[in-house]
Design a protein around this motif. Structure first.
Motif, mmCIF file in Angstrom:
data_model
loop_
_atom_site.group_PDB
_atom_site.id
_atom_site.type_symbol
_atom_site.label_atom_id
_atom_site.label_comp_id
_atom_site.label_asym_id
_atom_site.label_seq_id
_atom_site.Cartn_x
_atom_site.Cartn_y
_atom_site.Cartn_z
ATOM 1 N N TYR A 114 43.391 -5.152 3.914
ATOM 2 C CA TYR A 114 44.448 -4.166 4.122
ATOM 3 C C TYR A 114 44.396 -3.204 2.937
ATOM 4 C CZ TYR A 114 49.087 -2.563 5.674
ATOM 5 O OH TYR A 114 50.139 -1.821 6.154
ATOM 6 N N LEU A 115 43.927 -1.996 3.172
ATOM 7 C CA LEU A 115 43.820 -1.005 2.105
ATOM 8 C C LEU A 115 45.137 -0.245 2.033
ATOM 9 C CD1 LEU A 115 40.800 -1.343 3.536
ATOM 10 C CD2 LEU A 115 40.232 0.121 1.613
ATOM 11 N N LEU A 124 51.149 5.048 4.321
ATOM 12 C CA LEU A 124 49.894 5.152 5.051
ATOM 13 C C LEU A 124 48.928 4.055 4.605
ATOM 14 C CD1 LEU A 124 48.401 7.042 7.090
ATOM 15 C CD2 LEU A 124 47.501 8.262 5.092
ATOM 16 N N ASP A 125 48.318 3.353 5.570
ATOM 17 C CA ASP A 125 47.448 2.223 5.251
ATOM 18 C C ASP A 125 46.226 2.200 6.157
ATOM 19 O OD1 ASP A 125 49.474 1.006 3.437
ATOM 20 O OD2 ASP A 125 50.563 0.715 5.308
ATOM 21 N N ILE A 126 45.239 1.395 5.770
ATOM 22 C CA ILE A 126 44.048 1.166 6.574
ATOM 23 C C ILE A 126 43.845 -0.337 6.707
ATOM 24 C CG2 ILE A 126 41.541 1.445 6.697
ATOM 25 C CD1 ILE A 126 41.875 4.080 5.151
ATOM 26 N N TRP A 127 43.705 -0.810 7.933
ATOM 27 C CA TRP A 127 43.587 -2.247 8.202
ATOM 28 C C TRP A 127 42.239 -2.532 8.841
ATOM 29 C CZ3 TRP A 127 44.468 -6.975 7.226
ATOM 30 C CH2 TRP A 127 44.443 -7.988 8.192
ATOM 31 N N TRP A 128 41.515 -3.490 8.245
ATOM 32 C CA TRP A 128 40.219 -3.894 8.804
ATOM 33 C C TRP A 128 40.270 -5.393 9.059
ATOM 34 C CZ3 TRP A 128 35.079 -1.232 7.206
ATOM 35 C CH2 TRP A 128 34.076 -1.609 8.097
ATOM 36 N N PRO A 129 40.561 -5.801 10.306
ATOM 37 C CA PRO A 129 40.635 -7.228 10.610
ATOM 38 C C PRO A 129 39.305 -7.923 10.365
ATOM 39 C CG PRO A 129 41.618 -5.919 12.363
ATOM 40 C CD PRO A 129 40.902 -4.964 11.475
ATOM 41 N N ALA A 130 39.369 -9.191 10.004
ATOM 42 C CA ALA A 130 38.156 -9.944 9.682
ATOM 43 C C ALA A 130 37.192 -10.026 10.849
ATOM 44 C CB ALA A 130 38.545 -11.350 9.212
ATOM 45 N N ASP A 131 37.708 -10.004 12.079
ATOM 46 C CA ASP A 131 36.851 -10.162 13.256
ATOM 47 C C ASP A 131 36.552 -8.835 13.948
ATOM 48 O OD1 ASP A 131 39.369 -9.628 14.167
ATOM 49 O OD2 ASP A 131 39.468 -11.291 15.582
ATOM 50 N N ALA A 132 36.828 -7.705 13.287
ATOM 51 C CA ALA A 132 36.638 -6.398 13.903
ATOM 52 C C ALA A 132 35.418 -5.687 13.322
ATOM 53 C CB ALA A 132 37.874 -5.531 13.701
ATOM 54 N N GLU A 133 34.847 -4.793 14.118
ATOM 55 C CA GLU A 133 33.681 -4.047 13.675
ATOM 56 C C GLU A 133 34.054 -2.870 12.784
ATOM 57 O OE1 GLU A 133 31.328 -2.854 16.963
ATOM 58 O OE2 GLU A 133 30.797 -4.908 17.567
#
Length: 205
Positions: free
Chosen positions: A102-103, A123-132
């Motif tokens: 979670y940036l 404002l945030d950026i989310w990169w799930p562990a199972d996402a591309e």
């Protein structure tokens, strides 16, 4: 340079909104080399809300929602000196499964005798562990609340989000991925806020 915090020391994260404290969370130092500060918020950690203030944008949303403590497995935060974002890590479930990166766009940390001051930029950026790939979060909320919360700073905050996205798109991941495998010291329990946390001098952006 400010003397780094020792592992296991209490580190108070304060958010300063429009010239006054808005919320404080007692965390635990995991690592601090003067450039990278890593903190951990155990489940059950209390939230501190100031009793006095003008609150030009209102009280903190967590207070309005009745939130008094951090829930779940806890949160790990990676903060870099002079950098206008941090990276949060979350885990869930009985197996403590890593959820993703979670940036969190926020003020670069300003060191204090008890921890550091910052301000979440919504404002945030989310990169799930199972996402591309990643996704932006809270874009509408940022556009709605930002002009009052961050007057004159909206463009620079958007630019920071674009800069982060460009690095991610280029495959330039600048943090150590092994933090996903980190586990807290089992003896670490929630810390208390010092009694003077709300009156300790602070700098405003």
């Amino acid at each position: 340079m400010t003397t780094p915090f020792e592992p296991g020391a209490t580190v108070v994260r304060r958010e300063i909104m429009r010239g006054e404290p808005w919320i404080a969370i007692p965390q635990i130092c995991v690592h601090d080399d003067g450039e990278l500060l890593v903190t951990y918020t155990p489940g059950g950690s209390p939230f501190g809300y100031p009793e006095d203030g003008t609150f030009p944008v209102g009280r903190h949303p967590w207070l309005l929602a009745g939130s008094t403590h951090w829930r779940g497995h806890g949160r790990l935060e990676l903060h870099w000196t002079g950098v206008e974002h941090s990276v949060f890590l979350f885990w869930a479930g009985e197996e403590r499964e890593f959820q993703g990166w979670y940036l969190n766009l926020e003020d670069a940390p300003r060191r204090t005798p008890i921890g550091f001051d910052t301000l979440d930029h919504e404002l945030d950026i989310w990169w799930p562990a199972d996402a591309e790939t990643y996704e932006f979060k809270d874009v509408e909320e940022f556009e709605e609340t930002g002009p009052a919360r961050y007057p004159g700073r909206m463009a620079e905050i958007r630019a920071e989000g674009d800069r982060i996205a460009a690095r991610l798109d280029a495959g330039d991941l600048w943090w150590d991925k092994s933090w996903a495998d980190w586990t807290p010291d089992p003896s670490w329990t929630p810390r208390d806020l010092p009694p003077d946390w709300a009156t300790l001098p602070y700098e405003s952006r």
